[in-house]
Design an enzyme around this catalytic site. Structure first.
Site, PDB file in Angstrom:
ATOM      1  N   PRO A 290       0.806  -1.210   0.000  1.00  0.00           N
ATOM      2  CA  PRO A 290       0.000   0.000   0.000  1.00  0.00           C
ATOM      3  C   PRO A 290       0.847   1.272   0.000  1.00  0.00           C
ATOM      4  O   PRO A 290       1.624   1.498   0.914  1.00  0.00           O
ATOM      5  CB  PRO A 290      -0.803  -0.099   1.307  1.00  0.00           C
ATOM      6  CG  PRO A 290      -0.643  -1.508   1.766  1.00  0.00           C
ATOM      7  CD  PRO A 290       0.664  -1.964   1.242  1.00  0.00           C
ATOM      8  N   GLU A 291       0.682   2.036  -1.011  1.00  0.00           N
ATOM      9  CA  GLU A 291       1.205   3.390  -0.994  1.00  0.00           C
ATOM     10  C   GLU A 291      -0.022   4.290  -1.003  1.00  0.00           C
ATOM     11  O   GLU A 291      -1.129   3.811  -0.787  1.00  0.00           O
ATOM     12  CB  GLU A 291       2.124   3.622  -2.209  1.00  0.00           C
ATOM     13  CG  GLU A 291       3.347   2.707  -2.158  1.00  0.00           C
ATOM     14  CD  GLU A 291       4.422   3.031  -3.188  1.00  0.00           C
ATOM     15  OE1 GLU A 291       4.522   4.193  -3.595  1.00  0.00           O
ATOM     16  OE2 GLU A 291       5.143   2.115  -3.581  1.00  0.00           O
TER      17      GLU A 291
ATOM     18  N   HIS B  30      -3.192 -14.704  10.312  1.00  0.00           N
ATOM     19  CA  HIS B  30      -2.706 -13.323  10.307  1.00  0.00           C
ATOM     20  C   HIS B  30      -3.803 -12.286  10.515  1.00  0.00           C
ATOM     21  O   HIS B  30      -3.628 -11.115  10.213  1.00  0.00           O
ATOM     22  CB  HIS B  30      -1.960 -13.054   9.005  1.00  0.00           C
ATOM     23  CG  HIS B  30      -0.812 -13.989   8.783  1.00  0.00           C
ATOM     24  ND1 HIS B  30       0.262 -14.062   9.649  1.00  0.00           N
ATOM     25  CD2 HIS B  30      -0.580 -14.918   7.831  1.00  0.00           C
ATOM     26  CE1 HIS B  30       1.103 -14.992   9.214  1.00  0.00           C
ATOM     27  NE2 HIS B  30       0.616 -15.523   8.120  1.00  0.00           N
TER      28      HIS B  30
ATOM     29  N   ARG C 221       2.813  -9.557   7.435  1.00  0.00           N
ATOM     30  CA  ARG C 221       4.146  -9.201   7.941  1.00  0.00           C
ATOM     31  C   ARG C 221       4.141  -8.310   9.176  1.00  0.00           C
ATOM     32  O   ARG C 221       5.210  -7.905   9.647  1.00  0.00           O
ATOM     33  CB  ARG C 221       4.957  -8.550   6.822  1.00  0.00           C
ATOM     34  CG  ARG C 221       5.264  -9.554   5.744  1.00  0.00           C
ATOM     35  CD  ARG C 221       6.222  -9.031   4.728  1.00  0.00           C
ATOM     36  NE  ARG C 221       6.166  -9.886   3.553  1.00  0.00           N
ATOM     37  CZ  ARG C 221       6.714  -9.611   2.394  1.00  0.00           C
ATOM     38  NH1 ARG C 221       7.353  -8.482   2.233  1.00  0.00           N
ATOM     39  NH2 ARG C 221       6.616 -10.442   1.394  1.00  0.00           N
TER      40      ARG C 221
END
Length: 269
Positions: A2-3, A93, A112
DNA sequence: CAGAGCTCCTGAATGC
DNA sequence: TGCATTCAGGAGCTCT
């Protein structure tokens, strides 16, 4: 990853469902993220109205009655809508859920664990927010602004535009793309970048981000209908991850501050 | 202060 | 086939 455009897409996607709604409960399944999720959040946000949802840099801001939730997606964070039936299957997750009073459920998943969520009373003073630079799509961000920031700096221009305190929202991929479009090598020292180049660069940054937001918008539908499938838009990248430049030259890949930096030694000076 | 490097984390890709 | 190593990356933190 994601930017700014992806975050914008997510904000747009959840805006309608969340705005003016009330939080029923907040459930923490796995508090381990970049910063441990504050155990008080479930109590603090219970029965609070969501007054507004917006983006600041790469942060998603939920404005509640008496404070803010600051959500960052990190590298692999995903917010998805889930149904009552999905509640039984909590993935490895999955980290937290926001249940609205109208039965809408949002679930945050992050492989992550680079993402985060904070509760804060005063947004502007929060350490993640207070030093952020201007929005790249604002008028304030232009060639002149960039040139001023470049003065006397020895660091590589790519590091500068990825610095969230200089300008928010530009990640590794778009930094590479914008530098390619403005014909500047990523490792060029800031102090040697001219005003004209800064002009080009500022324009290029706006261009790639706008273009991506547009194509991110097309995945907005998928995001909702596919019920949480990650909606990373697939955009044609000109230089990032490419082997050969459009001019036919082999694309170079160097490390700058540990980041892969792709450029063409012919097209970029 | 500026800037380089370290660090968190996991899964995919690569090496032997 | 399988175990070990390498890499990717946002961004705060530490050290020079």
């Amino acid at each position: 990853m994601p930017e700014l455009p992806e975050v914008e897409t997510v904000v747009n996607a959840i805006n309608k469902s969340l705005k003016s709604m009330t939080i029923g409960k907040f459930i923490i399944m796995n508090s381990k993220l970049r910063w441990d999720i504050n155990k008080n959040i479930p109590d603090v946000v219970k029965n609070k109205n969501i007054q507004n949802i917006y983006r600041r840099g790469k942060h998603i801001i939920l404005r509640l009655d008496d404070g803010y939730l600051i959500i960052h997606l990190g590298m692999t964070g995903i917010i998805k809508f889930i149904g009552q039936m999905d509640l039984n299957s909590i993935g490895k997750h999955d980290h937290y859920e926001i249940h609205l009073k109208d039965k809408t459920i949002l679930r945050y998943n992050d492989v992550r664990k680079f993402g985060s969520i904070h509760w804060v009373k005063n947004l502007k003073d929060h350490f993640l927010i207070k030093n952020l630079g201007p929005e790249p799509l604002s008028q304030e961000f232009d060639g002149e602004y960039l040139k001023n920031k470049c003065r006397n700096r020895n660091t590589a221009i790519k590091n500068l535009i990825m610095n969230q305190n200089i300008v928010v929202g530009v990640g590794n991929i778009y930094a590479c793309e914008a530098l390619f479009l403005s014909s500047i090598r990523p490792h060029r020292k800031c102090k040697y970048v001219t005003l004209k180049q800064c002009d080009e660069l500022a324009k290029s940054i706006k261009f790639v981000l706008k273009k991506s937001i547009k194509s991110g918008g097309t995945t907005l539908k998928d995001f909702k209908t596919l019920d949480g499938t990650p909606g990373y838009f697939k955009q044609k990248l000109m230089i990032y991850g490419c082997d050969i430049c459009k001019c036919g030259t082999m694309v170079k890949n160097i490390k700058l501050s540990g980041r892969s930096s792709f450029y063409c030694s012919i097209c970029q000076k």
